[in-house]
Scaffold this motif. Structure first.
Motif, PDB file in Angstrom:
ATOM      1  N   ASP A 123     119.195 -27.058 -30.489  1.00 58.52           N
ATOM      2  CA  ASP A 123     118.908 -25.686 -30.046  1.00 58.52           C
ATOM      3  C   ASP A 123     117.497 -25.273 -30.471  1.00 58.52           C
ATOM      4  N   ILE A 124     117.150 -25.615 -31.691  1.00 59.88           N
ATOM      5  CA  ILE A 124     115.823 -25.270 -32.208  1.00 59.88           C
ATOM      6  C   ILE A 124     114.743 -26.002 -31.413  1.00 59.88           C
ATOM      7  N   ALA A 125     114.986 -27.267 -31.082  1.00 56.48           N
ATOM      8  CA  ALA A 125     114.031 -28.032 -30.265  1.00 56.48           C
ATOM      9  C   ALA A 125     113.899 -27.409 -28.876  1.00 56.48           C
ATOM     10  N   ILE A 126     114.995 -26.964 -28.300  1.00 56.33           N
ATOM     11  CA  ILE A 126     114.962 -26.287 -26.994  1.00 56.33           C
ATOM     12  C   ILE A 126     114.121 -25.023 -27.087  1.00 56.33           C
ATOM     13  N   ILE A 153     108.946 -25.301 -17.952  1.00 53.61           N
ATOM     14  CA  ILE A 153     109.406 -26.685 -17.967  1.00 53.61           C
ATOM     15  C   ILE A 153     110.707 -26.794 -17.166  1.00 53.61           C
ATOM     16  N   THR A 154     110.856 -27.880 -16.426  1.00 54.22           N
ATOM     17  CA  THR A 154     112.093 -28.069 -15.665  1.00 54.22           C
ATOM     18  C   THR A 154     113.224 -28.426 -16.623  1.00 54.22           C
ATOM     19  N   ASN A 155     114.436 -28.168 -16.191  1.00 56.27           N
ATOM     20  CA  ASN A 155     115.589 -28.531 -17.006  1.00 56.27           C
ATOM     21  C   ASN A 155     115.632 -30.039 -17.228  1.00 56.27           C
ATOM     22  N   LEU A 156     115.232 -30.810 -16.215  1.00 59.14           N
ATOM     23  CA  LEU A 156     115.204 -32.269 -16.350  1.00 59.14           C
ATOM     24  C   LEU A 156     114.260 -32.689 -17.475  1.00 59.14           C
ATOM     25  N   ASP A 157     113.037 -32.151 -17.471  1.00 56.70           N
ATOM     26  CA  ASP A 157     112.067 -32.518 -18.509  1.00 56.70           C
ATOM     27  C   ASP A 157     112.497 -32.005 -19.883  1.00 56.70           C
ATOM     28  N   LEU A 158     113.071 -30.800 -19.922  1.00 54.40           N
ATOM     29  CA  LEU A 158     113.552 -30.247 -21.192  1.00 54.40           C
ATOM     30  C   LEU A 158     114.671 -31.128 -21.745  1.00 54.40           C
ATOM     31  N   ARG A 207     123.594 -25.872 -20.217  1.00 55.89           N
ATOM     32  CA  ARG A 207     124.637 -25.086 -20.893  1.00 55.89           C
ATOM     33  C   ARG A 207     124.080 -24.415 -22.151  1.00 55.89           C
ATOM     34  N   ARG A 208     123.325 -25.166 -22.942  1.00 57.02           N
ATOM     35  CA  ARG A 208     122.744 -24.621 -24.178  1.00 57.02           C
ATOM     36  C   ARG A 208     121.725 -23.527 -23.873  1.00 57.02           C
ATOM     37  N   VAL A 209     120.880 -23.746 -22.876  1.00 59.76           N
ATOM     38  CA  VAL A 209     119.889 -22.736 -22.512  1.00 59.76           C
ATOM     39  C   VAL A 209     120.602 -21.454 -22.069  1.00 59.76           C
ATOM     40  N   LYS A 210     121.644 -21.597 -21.239  1.00 54.69           N
ATOM     41  CA  LYS A 210     122.390 -20.414 -20.773  1.00 54.69           C
ATOM     42  C   LYS A 210     123.035 -19.679 -21.948  1.00 54.69           C
ATOM     43  N   LEU A 211     123.555 -20.413 -22.920  1.00 56.14           N
ATOM     44  CA  LEU A 211     124.148 -19.798 -24.107  1.00 56.14           C
ATOM     45  C   LEU A 211     123.085 -19.044 -24.910  1.00 56.14           C
ATOM     46  N   LEU A 212     121.900 -19.650 -25.046  1.00 60.19           N
ATOM     47  CA  LEU A 212     120.806 -18.990 -25.767  1.00 60.19           C
ATOM     48  C   LEU A 212     120.342 -17.734 -25.023  1.00 60.19           C
ATOM     49  N   GLU A 213     120.358 -17.777 -23.697  1.00 62.58           N
ATOM     50  CA  GLU A 213     120.016 -16.588 -22.902  1.00 62.58           C
ATOM     51  C   GLU A 213     121.086 -15.512 -23.067  1.00 62.58           C
ATOM     52  N   HIS A 214     122.345 -15.916 -22.919  1.00 59.36           N
ATOM     53  CA  HIS A 214     123.463 -14.960 -23.002  1.00 59.36           C
ATOM     54  C   HIS A 214     123.543 -14.300 -24.377  1.00 59.36           C
ATOM     55  N   SER A 215     123.209 -15.051 -25.416  1.00 53.36           N
ATOM     56  CA  SER A 215     123.276 -14.506 -26.778  1.00 53.36           C
ATOM     57  C   SER A 215     122.136 -13.531 -27.062  1.00 53.36           C
ATOM     58  N   ILE A 263     119.018 -14.507 -27.686  1.00 57.76           N
ATOM     59  CA  ILE A 263     117.940 -15.176 -28.423  1.00 57.76           C
ATOM     60  C   ILE A 263     116.771 -15.434 -27.481  1.00 57.76           C
ATOM     61  N   ILE A 264     117.067 -15.925 -26.267  1.00 53.50           N
ATOM     62  CA  ILE A 264     116.036 -16.004 -25.225  1.00 53.50           C
ATOM     63  C   ILE A 264     116.105 -14.676 -24.482  1.00 53.50           C
ATOM     64  N   LYS A 265     115.049 -13.899 -24.643  1.00 54.99           N
ATOM     65  CA  LYS A 265     115.019 -12.547 -24.088  1.00 54.99           C
ATOM     66  C   LYS A 265     114.481 -12.522 -22.663  1.00 54.99           C
ATOM     67  N   ALA A 266     113.450 -13.327 -22.374  1.00 52.49           N
ATOM     68  CA  ALA A 266     112.831 -13.316 -21.049  1.00 52.49           C
ATOM     69  C   ALA A 266     111.906 -14.510 -20.909  1.00 52.49           C
ATOM     70  N   TYR A 267     111.543 -14.787 -19.689  1.00 55.33           N
ATOM     71  CA  TYR A 267     110.525 -15.789 -19.382  1.00 55.33           C
ATOM     72  C   TYR A 267     109.371 -15.032 -18.744  1.00 55.33           C
ATOM     73  N   LYS A 268     108.180 -15.167 -19.320  1.00 59.63           N
ATOM     74  CA  LYS A 268     107.042 -14.377 -18.853  1.00 59.63           C
ATOM     75  C   LYS A 268     105.785 -15.224 -18.768  1.00 59.63           C
ATOM     76  N   VAL A 269     104.845 -14.713 -17.991  1.00 61.51           N
ATOM     77  CA  VAL A 269     103.504 -15.266 -17.943  1.00 61.51           C
ATOM     78  C   VAL A 269     102.656 -14.451 -18.912  1.00 61.51           C
ATOM     79  N   GLN A 270     101.828 -15.106 -19.694  1.00 60.99           N
ATOM     80  CA  GLN A 270     100.939 -14.407 -20.614  1.00 60.99           C
ATOM     81  C   GLN A 270      99.573 -14.273 -19.962  1.00 60.99           C
ATOM     82  N   LEU A 271      99.190 -13.046 -19.649  1.00 63.40           N
ATOM     83  CA  LEU A 271      97.913 -12.772 -18.995  1.00 63.40           C
ATOM     84  C   LEU A 271      96.830 -12.563 -20.036  1.00 63.40           C
ATOM     85  N   ASP A 272      95.610 -12.932 -19.697  1.00 64.18           N
ATOM     86  CA  ASP A 272      94.476 -12.743 -20.596  1.00 64.18           C
ATOM     87  C   ASP A 272      93.791 -11.426 -20.256  1.00 64.18           C
TER      88      ASP A 272
END
Length: 170
Positions: free
Chosen positions: A15-18, A28-33, A46-54, A56-65
């Motif tokens: 989980d920590i590595a994910i 990153i694609t799920n395949l590469d992850l 399954r683990r990513v979805k659990l981390l999202e549901h819990s 811990i993963i709040k959002a996926y964003k682009v970081q603008l400069d």
């Protein structure tokens, strides 16, 4: 394998590595992850979805400069309010929510009530914001500005702080 208990969710080394991998590359694609952390695609998803549901993963964003977008000025602004008006805190939060110049806003302890991170194209535009909006906001008693000269750290991971202070459970 180390296990850490965070808010009723047991995180293991996979989980920590994910989480570390997704922090560096949220696209990153799920395949590469899955390959990177040594899981099948379905187990990884399954683990990513659990981390999202819990949460811990709040959002996926682009970081603008901001600089590359033409925002040359950043200021860290302390705002002190007069607490004599009814609903002053809620009213101020509503005002700040409508100001696109304010990138981040925090309620703080100490002599001020708030810290704002404000971005502007120029010092003149920043001054217009402070004089034309912030000073005119009902209840504002004092504004202290600190212009950012250089950002040298801006990617601190909360995961590393938690792991540094966590006790492995057996």
């Amino acid at each position: 394998m180390n296990f850490y208990n965070f808010m009723q969710l047991d995180l293991d080394s996979i989980d920590i590595a994910i989480l570390r991998t997704l922090e560096l590359d949220g696209r990153i694609t799920n395949l590469d992850l899955a390959k990177q952390v040594g899981l099948s695609q379905s187990a990884c998803l399954r683990r990513v979805k659990l981390l999202e549901h819990s949460g811990i993963i709040k959002a996926y964003k682009v970081q603008l400069d901001p600089t590359n977008l033409g925002l040359e000025v950043q200021a860290i602004v302390q705002v002190t309010m007069r607490p004599d008006g009814e609903g002053w805190h809620e009213a101020f939060k509503m005002m700040v929510a409508d100001w696109p110049e304010v990138a981040y806003a925090y309620v703080i302890t100490g002599s001020s009530n708030y810290i704002l991170l404000v971005r502007a194209r120029s010092l003149r535009e920043y001054a217009d914001f402070v004089i034309g909006r912030l000073y005119k906001t009902s209840g504002v008693l004092e504004v202290k500005s600190n212009i950012v000269l250089e950002e040298f750290k801006g990617d601190g991971s909360p995961l590393e702080v938690v792991l540094r202070n966590a006790k492995p459970r057996s």
